[in-house]
Design a protein around this motif. Structure first.
Motif, short mmCIF file in Angstrom:
data_model
loop_
_atom_site.label_atom_id
_atom_site.label_comp_id
_atom_site.label_asym_id
_atom_site.label_seq_id
_atom_site.Cartn_x
_atom_site.Cartn_y
_atom_site.Cartn_z
N UNK A 1 4.77 -1.81 -13.59
CA UNK A 1 4.43 -0.44 -13.95
C UNK A 1 4.57 0.52 -12.79
N UNK A 2 5.79 0.68 -12.28
CA UNK A 2 6.02 1.52 -11.11
C UNK A 2 6.78 2.80 -11.44
N UNK B 1 4.04 9.98 -5.47
CA UNK B 1 3.11 8.86 -5.29
C UNK B 1 1.73 9.18 -5.83
N UNK B 2 1.35 10.45 -5.84
CA UNK B 2 0.03 10.79 -6.36
C UNK B 2 -0.06 10.57 -7.87
N UNK B 3 1.10 10.50 -8.56
CA UNK B 3 1.06 10.27 -10.00
C UNK B 3 0.94 8.79 -10.35
N UNK B 4 1.08 7.92 -9.35
CA UNK B 4 0.81 6.50 -9.61
C UNK B 4 -0.68 6.29 -9.48
N UNK C 1 -2.70 3.79 -9.07
CA UNK C 1 -3.26 2.80 -8.16
C UNK C 1 -2.77 3.04 -6.73
N UNK C 2 -3.58 2.59 -5.78
CA UNK C 2 -3.16 2.67 -4.38
C UNK C 2 -2.11 1.61 -4.07
N UNK C 3 -2.23 0.45 -4.69
CA UNK C 3 -1.28 -0.64 -4.47
C UNK C 3 -0.10 -0.51 -5.43
N UNK D 1 0.87 -1.18 0.00
CA UNK D 1 0.00 0.00 0.00
C UNK D 1 0.90 1.23 0.00
N UNK D 2 0.77 2.08 -0.99
CA UNK D 2 1.73 3.17 -1.15
C UNK D 2 1.69 4.16 0.01
N UNK D 3 0.52 4.39 0.59
CA UNK D 3 0.47 5.35 1.69
C UNK D 3 0.92 4.72 3.00
N UNK D 4 0.81 3.40 3.12
CA UNK D 4 1.34 2.73 4.30
C UNK D 4 2.86 2.81 4.33
N UNK D 5 3.48 2.52 3.20
CA UNK D 5 4.94 2.60 3.15
C UNK D 5 5.40 4.05 3.27
N UNK D 6 4.61 4.98 2.77
CA UNK D 6 4.97 6.40 2.89
C UNK D 6 4.96 6.83 4.36
#
Length: 410
Positions: free
Chosen positions: A77-78, A65-68, A70-72, A36-41
């Motif tokens: 595709x990162x 991160x907002x330009x990715x 997906x939330x996951x 989860x991108x916001x969890x790791x952030x």
């Protein structure tokens, strides 16, 4: 043909071994791993000191991160490829020069990897169906590969913060307990008898011991520095409590009515200013001080401002300080703890006025070990006030500024 991902930065930027290590970590990640991108952030934010990333760089990472879409974060595709203008906009209007500096910090810390195009621009090539075939920009793969590491670091930091908060709370409680127990012992006339000839001889000595420990507390301290101080304060609090409990047991065992009557008399706050039997006679022998005009400075400073400048005096109040009467009563207790004689106190009240004298005592208490002789210091200020050379405002402002610096550095 398999596309080749760039490993070196465009232009004059150099490649470092840290950059190579970050790219190697990105390659070791499990393709099936989902983060989860916001969890790791949040984990990166908590462990920013361990990682070595600044708050400004975290703002840029948040924008990336907002330009990715997906939330996951998972799969291949990162890579995100926003322009500097778009990044500056989402980073709350950050200047381009500052943005470039923070991007370099994120790369150096191994949080992102540069995937620069041949001309340094960020873009993506898409297939006929609209899927991204090859992208040039910033690779977020290190966040996925090191997510567990960041979470472990964040948990260590949170545990240390919890432990530091607990030891600070312990010190605060001990300081409050000791101050109020000393005030009670002084007001109730409890004799601080020595045990086997060892220990403090009077309450002023106990108070000096207490302030000596408190004055050793640094403005910015780690848990390892605060724990020994907390242990000392805890032991002192236990000793004083034992002293008070022993006095209560002694009183309960005594059936002497005169002793009981004397105890009740000593319980009156007004008795605190009559600690010297020959005070009235000695005062008559010396010259009367010239009283200060009552309108000068009388009530010029709000009580809230005084308590902000001298917060330690609240510890000695029985039920807190909500008005000037509480402050005057508490100052009468504190001045005896500081070793200020009744004559010096009476003279300060006559020349300065009751409120200003009480405020000065609070300031002396707040400065602690910086003032060697509280009574001599008060007499010196009284002489200046008598000569119209004393102003309380600068002293209060200096105390307030000192408290603000302490809070910022804490």
């Amino acid at each position: 043909m398999e596309p080749h991902l760039s490993t070196t930065p465009f232009g004059r930027r150099s490649l470092t071994l840290a950059h190579v290590a970050a790219q190697a970590n990105a390659k070791t990640r499990d393709p099936q791993k989902v983060v989860h991108k916001w969890t790791v952030f949040r984990a990166v934010c908590a462990a920013k000191a361990r990682i070595g990333v600044s708050a400004g760089a975290l703002t840029v990472l948040d924008a990336l991160l907002t330009f990715h879409p997906e939330t996951a974060l998972m799969g291949e595709g990162l890579i995100v490829f926003p322009s500097n203008h778009q990044l500056c906009s989402r980073a709350h209007g950050m200047p381009p020069s500052t943005l470039r500096r923070h991007l370099a910090v994120l790369v150096d810390c191994g949080l992102i990897v540069r995937r620069d195009s041949p001309n340094g621009k960020r873009y993506a090539r898409k297939r006929a169906g609209g899927e991204v075939e090859l992208a040039f920009g910033f690779d977020l793969a290190p966040l996925v590969a090191r997510a567990d590491e960041f979470e472990a670091w964040a948990e260590e930091v949170r545990a240390e913060e919890r432990a530091l908060k607990l030891v600070r709370e312990r010190i605060t409680i001990c300081r409050r307990d000791i101050a109020k127990m000393i005030a009670t012992g002084l007001e109730e006339g409890v004799p601080p008898t020595r045990r086997r000839g060892v220990g403090p001889a009077d309450w002023s000595e106990i108070h000096a011991l207490f302030r000596g420990v408190v004055d050793r507390i640094p403005r910015t301290a780690s848990r390892s520095e605060l724990e020994p101080i907390a242990d000392e304060l805890s032991m002192l609090a236990d000793e004083i409590l034992t002293l008070l409990e022993a006095h209560i047991k002694t009183e309960n065992m005594s059936a002497n009515e005169s002793h009981t009557e004397r105890h009740i008399q000593n319980s009156k706050p007004d008795a605190l200013t009559e600690l010297e039997p020959d005070f009235q006679e000695s005062r008559a022998a010396r010259a009367e001080p010239k009283p200060r005009p009552p309108q000068i400075g009388e009530g010029a400073f709000p009580l809230g401002m005084v308590l902000k400048a001298c917060p330690d005096i609240v510890d000695y109040a029985r039920g807190g300080i909500s008005n000037w009467r509480d402050l005057l009563a508490t100052a009468a207790v504190v001045r005896s703890m500081l070793g200020i004689s009744p004559s010096a106190w009476e003279e300060a009240q006559t020349v300065m006025g009751e409120r200003q004298a009480a405020i000065v005592v609070g300031c002396i208490l707040q400065r602690g070990a910086a003032i060697r002789s509280a009574g001599g210091y008060l007499r010196g200020l009284t002489q200046k006030a008598e000569a119209s050379e004393f102003s309380l405002g600068p002293i209060l402002m200096a105390q307030i500024n000192s408290q603000l610096r302490t809070k910022r550095s804490a």
